[in-house]
Scaffold this active site. Structure first.
Site: not given
Ligand code: GDP
Ligand code: IMO
Ligand code: MG
Length: 429
Positions: A14, A17, A41-42, A229
């Site tokens: 999270d 990416k 979840g991206h 991840q």
């Molecule tokens: P990922 O799984 O690595 O793609 O990241 P996620 O989407 O799960 O979580 C990143 C969160 O931060 C999302 O809600 C994005 O919309 C938000 N986000 C990403 N970059 C920025 C930033 O520079 N500033 C703010 N305020 N939010 C951001």
């Molecule tokens: P993105 O791509 C954050 C974490 C789970 C748990 C551990 C194992 O959005 O960054 P699993 O269901 O994979 O067996 O869970 O890994 N986890 C993540 N945490 N972002 C993710 O993906 C994750 N994918 C798995 O919360 O701790």
């Molecule tokens: Mg994510």
């Protein structure tokens, strides 16, 4: 031959990416995902719409980039079909922009049920998985009994599935002999009909993605890989057993796509200007006080997939150095500079104090990690309103000092700086 740029999460997931991939996709012909499944979840906010991409590489949102689901993934077909329907509803020509490896492992309902049963059996030492069946699906892969996409079209699919359903039923009953819902939930004929229908719907997308990707590189196409991840969730290099069941580090990008190590060009490591973690496991810079709560609220740190509140803390450069070493990072992306800039004072962890021994070297040994105390360096915050800022020159001096320190400590340049959730809220240097 062109080189492949890779985007990798450096901490616990999270980091944002998806947002970096969305930027790189502007000039990318192909975006590949190589590991994981719908545990990812991206989030990308574009054109007033918030997309939470679970399986399809976020690159597809450019409108021209072909999205490839690589052989290293585990695929829940129902989730993918929902994602396809949502993308089509928003005007994306998915039929011409999606390819799925014939070798991808398929997630079945028994994988999700086993995921939950195993967590329950772990009692107080649960991992905190996403419950999507990721671990059990990878177990089947490595045990060599998994069902791959191409198997769905073979004459013996029904027989294979029946065997799997029966053996998993027995396993589930072993874990929970009291559970009277197992037989009904795993009705073989129902699952067979359901998955036969998924197979039919997904057939047009099936592809020998290894040949496809290598031909693309030979034609000088621009290919990017979207890590899912993150480094500290890696099955080998993360805080085992509090990890996912794949290799989200750079090696996994190679084995999960069929690209070669020599094909890799830039490796972009993504971090937030602070840190977060969902699920259980050690977390040296975690803040269990109101500062942690404030980061969570300001950064909207709630899981994209499970909606769990994320654990939050200061940035940990000891961990980042480890991620640099493992992945061979060539540049960094620091997201959420806007969020951290709202604090008066910002701390950054520069070493761990492990029972009196101060070190800058990360370890995944749980005993050491659980007792390690962060050694902090403090920075001035209050960056003012930098939300949506797109040039480095616009940043105040204390924000620049923060970025410079990260670069100097890690020895890797910061190429991207996130200043908001929106697609355009990014500084590119
Ligand atoms: P990922 O799984 O690595 O793609 O990241 P996620 O989407 O799960 O979580 C990143 C969160 O931060 C999302 O809600 C994005 O919309 C938000 N986000 C990403 N970059 C920025 C930033 O520079 N500033 C703010 N305020 N939010 C951001
Ligand atoms: P993105 O791509 C954050 C974490 C789970 C748990 C551990 C194992 O959005 O960054 P699993 O269901 O994979 O067996 O869970 O890994 N986890 C993540 N945490 N972002 C993710 O993906 C994750 N994918 C798995 O919360 O701790
Ligand atoms: Mg994510």
């Amino acid at each position: 031959m062109s080189k492949v740029d890779v985007v990798i999460g450096c901490f616990y997931g999270d980091e944002g990416k998806g947002k970096v991939i969305d930027y790189l996709a502007e000039h990318a012909d192909i975006a590949v995902r190589a590991t994981g499944g719908d545990n990812a979840g991206h989030t990308i906010e574009a054109g007033g719409v918030k997309y939470a991409m679970r399986l399809t590489p976020s690159g597809i949102l450019s409108g021209h980039t072909i999205a490839v689901l690589g052989n290293g993934m585990v695929l829940n077909p129902q989730v993918l079909l929902e994602e396809i329907a949502n993308l089509k509803a928003h005007g994306f020509d998915v039929d011409h922009h999606l390819k799925i490896s014939e070798k991808v492992q398929i997630i079945f309902p028994y994988h999700r049920m086993l995921d939950r049963a195993l967590e329950k059996a772990r009692g107080g030492s649960k991992i905190g998985t996403t419950g999507k069946g990721i671990g059990p699906a990878y177990c089947d892969k490595y045990e060599r009994s998994g069902i791959r996409m191409e198997d769905l079209y073979e004459a013996n699919f029904k027989e294979k599935l029946q065997h799997a359903v029966e053996s998993k039923k027995a396993l589930l009953k072993f874990y929970d002999p009291e559970d009277t819902t197992i037989d009904e939930a795993l009705d073989f004929e129902k699952i067979y009909a359901e998955y036969s229908s998924y197979a039919e719907q997904l057939k047009p997308y099936m592809c020998d993605t290894v040949t496809y990707l290598h031909k693309a590189l030979e034609e000088d196409k621009n290919v990017i890989v979207e890590g899912a991840q993150a480094t500290l969730l890696d099955i080998d290099f993360g805080s085992y057993p509090y990890v996912t069941s794949s290799n989200p580090t750079v090696g996994g990008m190679v084995t999960g796509s069929g690209l070669s190590a020599g094909d890799i060009g830039n490796v972009y490591g993504v971090i937030k200007a602070y840190s977060s973690r969902v699920g259980e496991g050690p977390y040296v810079t975690e803040l269990l006080d109101e500062t942690g709560d404030k980061i969570r609220e300001l950064g909207h740190e709630y899981g994209t997939v499970t909606h769990r509140p994320r654990r939050c803390g200061w940035l940990d450069l000891v961990t980042l150095k480890y991620a640099k070493r493992l992945n061979g990072l060539t540049a960094l992306c620091v997201n959420h500079l806007d969020t951290i800039g709202k604090f008066d004072k910002i701390k950054v962890c520069v070493a761990y104090d492990c029972n009196g021994t101060v070190t800058e070297d990360f370890t995944t040994n749980l005993t050491v990690l659980n007792s390690a105390k962060p050694v902090y360096k403090e920075f001035d915050g209050n960056f003012g309103d930098i939300s949506g800022c797109t040039t480095y020159e616009e940043l105040p001096e204390n924000a620049k000092a923060y970025i410079r320190f990260i670069e100097e400590y890690i020895g890797v340049p910061v190429k991207f700086i996130g200043t908001g959730a929106g697609r355009d809220a990014m500084i590119v240097r």
